[in-house]
Design an enzyme around this catalytic site. Structure first.
Site, PDB file in Angstrom:
ATOM      1  N   LYS A  75      11.227 -31.897  21.215  1.00 20.63           N
ATOM      2  CA  LYS A  75      11.244 -33.072  20.703  1.00 20.63           C
ATOM      3  C   LYS A  75      10.468 -33.561  19.698  1.00 20.63           C
ATOM      4  O   LYS A  75      10.151 -34.859  20.362  1.00 20.63           O
ATOM      5  CB  LYS A  75      11.180 -34.303  22.303  1.00 20.63           C
ATOM      6  CG  LYS A  75      11.982 -33.562  23.517  1.00 20.63           C
ATOM      7  CD  LYS A  75      12.899 -35.058  24.098  1.00 20.63           C
ATOM      8  CE  LYS A  75      13.911 -33.745  24.903  1.00 20.63           C
ATOM      9  NZ  LYS A  75      15.278 -33.840  23.865  1.00 20.63           N
ATOM     10  N   CYS A  76      10.099 -32.517  19.152  1.00 21.23           N
ATOM     11  CA  CYS A  76       9.129 -33.309  17.833  1.00 21.23           C
ATOM     12  C   CYS A  76       9.976 -33.476  16.410  1.00 21.23           C
ATOM     13  O   CYS A  76      10.887 -33.321  16.241  1.00 21.23           O
ATOM     14  CB  CYS A  76       8.249 -31.955  18.505  1.00 21.23           C
ATOM     15  SG  CYS A  76       6.934 -32.678  16.995  1.00 21.23           S
ATOM     16  N   GLY A  77       8.861 -34.376  15.734  1.00 19.63           N
ATOM     17  CA  GLY A  77       9.673 -34.803  14.064  1.00 19.63           C
ATOM     18  C   GLY A  77       9.613 -33.656  13.571  1.00 19.63           C
ATOM     19  O   GLY A  77      10.236 -33.555  12.892  1.00 19.63           O
TER      20      GLY A  77
END
Length: 184
Positions: A75-77
């Protein structure tokens, strides 16, 4: 090729090219026995980790490969880097290159899932086939011993700064380079 995988490809090409120019065994140490074997915990291959399914995997299973060790998060850019990592793994795996993914929830809760959820996410969204390991901590008081080893190497000291930091490990288990999150 996607931009996210471009840097990884360049790193692999340089490593494999250097092996060809300088001699495969001299650059990567393939086939050369250690004159003074490292004590437990002082070589990458001395560690045993749990894979994403919970099975113990001795990292010496990967001896003879050039490894790119990456702390990953769903769930990271920077999560789209999975795509480039997978493409690079597929392109170079037959030449002795392997990506190893280590999920970690150390940065703003960006890897909240269970190992089963992480595996499902990686395989369904990014078609990941490179080895994935059980979620660990890559920094702080509960830092996994493998990441303590990686982050205390003389030339590559320092805490993991964010998700998708990368370590390049030679065929003998020696860390030979380190790359930040944005280096893809």
């Amino acid at each position: 090729m996607l931009k996210t995988g471009f840097f990884v490809i360049i790193v692999v090409v340089i490593a494999l090219g250097a092996a060809a120019v300088y001699g495969y065994s001299k650059f990567f140490g393939a086939g050369e026995p250690a004159s003074n074997p490292a004590p437990a915990g002082s070589n990458f291959y001395d560690f045993t980790m749990k894979d994403i399914e919970g099975k113990d995997i001795k990292l010496d299973k990967f001896k003879g490969n050039v490894l790119l060790v990456v702390n990953v998060a769903s769930k990271c850019g920077y999560t789209p880097q999975y795509e480039g990592l997978q493409a690079t793994y597929i392109k170079y795996k037959d030449q002795g290159f392997t990506v190893l993914g280590f999920p970690a929830n150390n940065f703003m809760g960006q890897e909240p899932g269970t190992n089963e959820e992480i595996k499902e996410f990686c395989t369904s969204k990014y078609k990941v086939t490179f080895p994935m390991f059980a979620k660990i901590s890559v920094k702080g008081a509960d830092q996994d011993p493998l990441y303590n080893f990686l982050t205390t190497q003389t030339d590559f000291k320092g805490d993991i700064s964010w998700n998708f930091n990368k370590f390049l490990v030679d065929r003998n288990g020696k860390v030979i380079n380190r790359f930040g999150t944005r280096e893809t």
